[in-house]
Design a protein around this motif. Structure first.
Motif, mmCIF file in Angstrom:
data_model
loop_
_atom_site.group_PDB
_atom_site.id
_atom_site.type_symbol
_atom_site.label_atom_id
_atom_site.label_comp_id
_atom_site.label_asym_id
_atom_site.label_seq_id
_atom_site.Cartn_x
_atom_site.Cartn_y
_atom_site.Cartn_z
ATOM 1 N N ASP A 1 -4.413 11.833 5.615
ATOM 2 C CA ASP A 1 -4.520 10.634 6.442
ATOM 3 C C ASP A 1 -3.372 9.691 6.054
ATOM 4 O OD1 ASP A 1 -5.189 8.351 7.830
ATOM 5 O OD2 ASP A 1 -7.317 8.426 7.309
ATOM 6 N N ARG A 2 -2.189 9.964 6.610
ATOM 7 C CA ARG A 2 -1.004 9.240 6.193
ATOM 8 C C ARG A 2 -1.062 7.743 6.499
ATOM 9 N NH1 ARG A 2 3.566 12.768 5.468
ATOM 10 N NH2 ARG A 2 4.967 11.189 6.325
ATOM 11 N N PRO A 3 -1.504 7.319 7.690
ATOM 12 C CA PRO A 3 -1.547 5.869 7.954
ATOM 13 C C PRO A 3 -2.455 5.123 6.972
ATOM 14 C CG PRO A 3 -1.713 7.095 10.005
ATOM 15 C CD PRO A 3 -1.849 8.100 8.899
ATOM 16 N N ARG A 4 -3.633 5.693 6.690
ATOM 17 C CA ARG A 4 -4.545 5.035 5.748
ATOM 18 C C ARG A 4 -3.946 5.027 4.349
ATOM 19 N NH1 ARG A 4 -9.854 3.655 4.687
ATOM 20 N NH2 ARG A 4 -10.682 4.273 2.658
ATOM 21 N N ALA A 5 -3.378 6.133 3.934
ATOM 22 C CA ALA A 5 -2.766 6.195 2.609
ATOM 23 C C ALA A 5 -1.649 5.170 2.483
ATOM 24 C CB ALA A 5 -2.229 7.601 2.345
ATOM 25 N N ARG A 6 -0.800 5.098 3.517
ATOM 26 C CA ARG A 6 0.313 4.150 3.491
ATOM 27 C C ARG A 6 -0.204 2.716 3.378
ATOM 28 N NH1 ARG A 6 2.734 6.125 7.533
ATOM 29 N NH2 ARG A 6 1.848 4.796 9.156
ATOM 30 N N ASP A 7 -1.220 2.387 4.161
ATOM 31 C CA ASP A 7 -1.769 1.032 4.139
ATOM 32 C C ASP A 7 -2.360 0.687 2.774
ATOM 33 O OD1 ASP A 7 -2.897 -1.475 5.354
ATOM 34 O OD2 ASP A 7 -4.781 -0.456 4.921
ATOM 35 N N LEU A 8 -3.170 1.577 2.226
ATOM 36 C CA LEU A 8 -3.847 1.293 0.959
ATOM 37 C C LEU A 8 -2.870 1.222 -0.205
ATOM 38 C CD1 LEU A 8 -6.960 3.575 1.511
ATOM 39 C CD2 LEU A 8 -7.025 1.083 1.224
ATOM 40 N N LEU A 9 -1.933 2.145 -0.266
ATOM 41 C CA LEU A 9 -0.964 2.133 -1.360
ATOM 42 C C LEU A 9 -0.058 0.906 -1.273
ATOM 43 C CD1 LEU A 9 -0.060 5.924 -1.396
ATOM 44 C CD2 LEU A 9 -1.329 4.680 -3.155
ATOM 45 N N HIS A 10 0.330 0.568 -0.052
ATOM 46 C CA HIS A 10 1.163 -0.627 0.125
ATOM 47 C C HIS A 10 0.393 -1.879 -0.299
ATOM 48 C CE1 HIS A 10 4.217 -3.263 1.800
ATOM 49 N NE2 HIS A 10 3.263 -3.908 2.449
ATOM 50 N N ARG A 11 -0.883 -1.959 0.072
ATOM 51 C CA ARG A 11 -1.692 -3.122 -0.325
ATOM 52 C C ARG A 11 -1.825 -3.217 -1.832
ATOM 53 N NH1 ARG A 11 -7.101 -2.392 2.772
ATOM 54 N NH2 ARG A 11 -7.734 -4.113 1.417
ATOM 55 N N ALA A 12 -2.079 -2.100 -2.480
ATOM 56 C CA ALA A 12 -2.225 -2.108 -3.937
ATOM 57 C C ALA A 12 -0.962 -2.632 -4.609
ATOM 58 C CB ALA A 12 -2.549 -0.706 -4.438
ATOM 59 N N LEU A 13 0.196 -2.115 -4.187
ATOM 60 C CA LEU A 13 1.461 -2.496 -4.815
ATOM 61 C C LEU A 13 1.891 -3.898 -4.405
ATOM 62 C CD1 LEU A 13 3.222 0.947 -4.421
ATOM 63 C CD2 LEU A 13 2.581 -0.142 -6.585
ATOM 64 N N SER A 14 1.466 -4.361 -3.237
ATOM 65 C CA SER A 14 1.789 -5.719 -2.812
ATOM 66 C C SER A 14 0.973 -6.743 -3.595
ATOM 67 C CB SER A 14 1.527 -5.888 -1.309
ATOM 68 O OG SER A 14 2.368 -5.051 -0.556
ATOM 69 N N ILE A 15 -0.280 -6.427 -3.843
ATOM 70 C CA ILE A 15 -1.137 -7.356 -4.588
ATOM 71 C C ILE A 15 -0.650 -7.505 -6.017
ATOM 72 C CG2 ILE A 15 -3.459 -7.667 -5.543
ATOM 73 C CD1 ILE A 15 -4.533 -6.340 -2.988
ATOM 74 N N SER A 16 -0.373 -6.390 -6.673
ATOM 75 C CA SER A 16 0.068 -6.423 -8.072
ATOM 76 C C SER A 16 1.069 -5.294 -8.280
ATOM 77 C CB SER A 16 -1.140 -6.258 -9.013
ATOM 78 O OG SER A 16 -0.740 -6.362 -10.362
ATOM 79 N N PRO A 17 2.357 -5.588 -8.222
ATOM 80 C CA PRO A 17 3.387 -4.540 -8.200
ATOM 81 C C PRO A 17 3.410 -3.633 -9.423
ATOM 82 C CG PRO A 17 4.291 -6.650 -7.508
ATOM 83 C CD PRO A 17 2.919 -6.925 -8.042
ATOM 84 N N ASN A 18 2.874 -4.098 -10.545
ATOM 85 C CA ASN A 18 2.864 -3.263 -11.750
ATOM 86 C C ASN A 18 1.473 -3.277 -12.376
ATOM 87 O OD1 ASN A 18 4.149 -1.468 -13.476
ATOM 88 N ND2 ASN A 18 4.882 -3.059 -14.862
ATOM 89 N N PHE A 19 0.454 -3.000 -11.533
ATOM 90 C CA PHE A 19 -0.942 -3.106 -11.970
ATOM 91 C C PHE A 19 -1.286 -2.161 -13.111
ATOM 92 C CE2 PHE A 19 -0.915 -0.115 -8.388
ATOM 93 C CZ PHE A 19 -1.596 0.974 -8.908
ATOM 94 N N ASP A 20 -0.567 -1.048 -13.217
ATOM 95 C CA ASP A 20 -0.757 -0.096 -14.306
ATOM 96 C C ASP A 20 0.578 0.611 -14.509
ATOM 97 O OD1 ASP A 20 -1.192 2.291 -15.785
ATOM 98 O OD2 ASP A 20 -3.290 2.349 -15.176
ATOM 99 N N PRO A 21 1.310 0.283 -15.571
ATOM 100 C CA PRO A 21 2.656 0.848 -15.743
ATOM 101 C C PRO A 21 2.693 2.369 -15.722
ATOM 102 C CG PRO A 21 2.311 -0.956 -17.274
ATOM 103 C CD PRO A 21 0.980 -0.683 -16.626
ATOM 104 N N PHE A 22 1.600 3.016 -16.090
ATOM 105 C CA PHE A 22 1.562 4.477 -16.110
ATOM 106 C C PHE A 22 1.317 5.050 -14.714
ATOM 107 C CE2 PHE A 22 -0.446 8.625 -17.035
ATOM 108 C CZ PHE A 22 0.511 9.169 -17.885
ATOM 109 N N GLN A 23 0.467 4.385 -13.917
ATOM 110 C CA GLN A 23 0.099 4.888 -12.597
ATOM 111 C C GLN A 23 1.027 4.406 -11.488
ATOM 112 O OE1 GLN A 23 -2.407 7.098 -11.978
ATOM 113 N NE2 GLN A 23 -2.883 7.208 -14.164
ATOM 114 N N VAL A 24 1.680 3.274 -11.671
ATOM 115 C CA VAL A 24 2.503 2.709 -10.603
ATOM 116 C C VAL A 24 3.631 3.640 -10.154
ATOM 117 C CG1 VAL A 24 4.275 0.922 -10.228
ATOM 118 C CG2 VAL A 24 1.937 0.265 -10.807
#
Length: 445
Positions: free
Chosen positions: A411-434
């Motif tokens: 589900d590329r559109p959903r994946a793109r939206d969710l990943l973009h939101r995560a990185l937009s909210i906190s660009p380095n929320f987990d240095p290992f996972q980012v």
């Protein structure tokens, strides 16, 4: 540090966990008086490893001798409370068993004593017996609706069980009974964050910190109230604000492991890996908690120090096998660690599924979804992830996990939206996972 694993910590790191009494001014503000009456707070009185531990040990020896010579419910109850405090300060799991024994003896002598029941509820909550804590709290409140400490435990247990509407009603009642109280507002802040009400969460967390200062709270208790806004700021990508609160927390209690680890988390997000490593090393030397050990191992990995990382990772794996109480408290952390690092997929699914039979909170659903994804059970992972996102919680890790699940589904559109939101909210929320999140986002774009 590793030798401390024989008495692994049950640290007070649950965001709203524990009901240890904060020192508050009894003749000052309404907040201070209420904190004193409620008998609750969200952090220990003083920093671990500080001067309080010798005092606690001395009091334990005195009360142990007293109850041996003159068994009485008051002494046994107070001794149980001292054992709880020592366990928090030292990470000695056996001390929780001592607390359990002392409180059980006290309750046999005085089964309706409210103070002892309050300590019993605290013990059950802190050791993750959330249904048991709720049962004890409800039992007291049925006969004494003004038992505000037990009302707080009730709300806390309901949050951990995923009964958010009931928890909100309990906290609202508590806020009406004792308004402008730090111990109440920090709980309301946490619930607001879970429900996606970020502005309310921030307002209440800042208010709680101010109320704690006005009430004369100090040491690790004050540090706790400063780590709450630090975590909110970190989760929303406001790293400079998070650093300011984290440093203020550490200033209030230089040896408080949660404040040390919080600043380590912030500095890692800011890209200051060497300083973050030093801070996490200090934290795990005090309390070797699985999430601290895992974060330290991840930072070593980012530095290319794989031998050191393997030591920390190996310690995390050992933690869940040391004692029943460890498995009860740390199962979820260990399962998420396994999923993060692509280890023990079947065990991670089993552990998280077992927790969900009782503890149906958003983070329980998220842990289960993440474990299912790593086990290749993508459809089930999506269903669990939907539960995790149901409240609208704006935690970048929840969004990241959901995005990775959507990507695995195609589900590329959903994946793109969710990943973009995560990185937009906190660009380095987990240095290992980012870095993984960025690669996944590029793949679906």
């Amino acid at each position: 540090m590793k030798t401390k694993l024989v008495g692994l910590a049950l640290a007070t790191v649950i965001v709203i966990g524990g009901t240890y009494v904060a020192r508050a001014a009894t003749g000052g503000s309404a907040s201070g008086a209420a904190s004193s009456v409620i008998g609750l707070a969200d952090a220990p009185n003083d920093a671990p490893g500080g001067s309080d531990l010798p005092d606690v040990e001395r009091l334990i020896r005195d009360f142990e001798q007293d109850v041996r010579q003159h068994p009485n419910s008051t002494g046994l109850s107070f001794l149980g409370g001292l054992y709880l405090q020592r366990a928090r300060l030292t990470g000695d799991v056996d001390t929780f068993e001592q607390a359990r024994t002392a409180l059980a003896a006290a309750l046999r002598m005085a089964p309706t004593d409210e103070e002892t029941l309050g300590r019993e509820a605290t013990l059950r909550f802190t050791t993750h017996d959330f249904p048991g804590a709720l049962t004890v709290a409800n039992g007291v409140l049925a006969s004494d609706p003004k038992a505000y400490g037990l009302m707080a435990v009730r709300g806390d247990a309901l949050v951990e069980l995923g009964r958010y509407d009931d928890a909100g009603a309990t906290y609202d009642a508590l806020a009406r009974a004792v308004p402008d109280t730090s111990a109440v507002d920090v709980r309301r802040s946490h619930l607001a964050f879970l429900e996606g009400r970020d502005a309310d969460a921030w307002r209440l967390a800042v208010a709680a910190e101010h109320e704690a200062v006005q009430a004369g709270v100090f040491g690790a208790a004050l540090a706790y109230y400063r780590t709450a806004p630090a975590q909110l700021a970190l989760d929303s990508g406001r790293y400079a604000v998070a650093e300011r609160y984290a440093r203020a927390a550490l200033s209030a209690a230089p040896d408080y492991y949660a404040a040390i680890a919080m600043l380590g988390k912030v500095r890692a997000a800011q890209g200051h890996i060497d300083e973050a490593i030093r801070l996490y090393e200090r934290a795990v030397a005090i309390v070797p908690q699985p999430d601290y050990l895992a974060a330290l191992g991840d930072l070593y990995t980012l530095r290319g120090e794989h031998a050191k990382a393997d030591v920390e990772y190996g310690t995390v794996q050992v933690i869940g096998t040391l004692a029943q109480i460890n498995r009860q408290v740390y199962n979820r952390l260990v399962a998420v660690f396994d999923a993060d690092h692509d280890r023990n997929h079947v065990d991670a699914v089993t552990l998280t599924a077992r927790e969900l039979t009782v503890r149906k909170d958003v983070y329980g659903w998220d842990a289960y979804a993440w474990a299912l994804l790593k086990a290749g059970r993508v459809g089930e992972a999506r269903a669990a992830s939907d539960h995790a996102l149901a409240l609208g919680t704006r935690d970048p890790k929840l969004l990241y996990h959901a995005g990775m699940i959507a990507k695995a589904q195609g589900d590329r559109p959903r994946a793109r939206d969710l990943l973009h939101r995560a990185l937009s909210i906190s660009p380095n929320f987990d240095p290992f996972q980012v870095p993984i999140a960025h690669r996944a986002l590029r793949a679906v774009e």
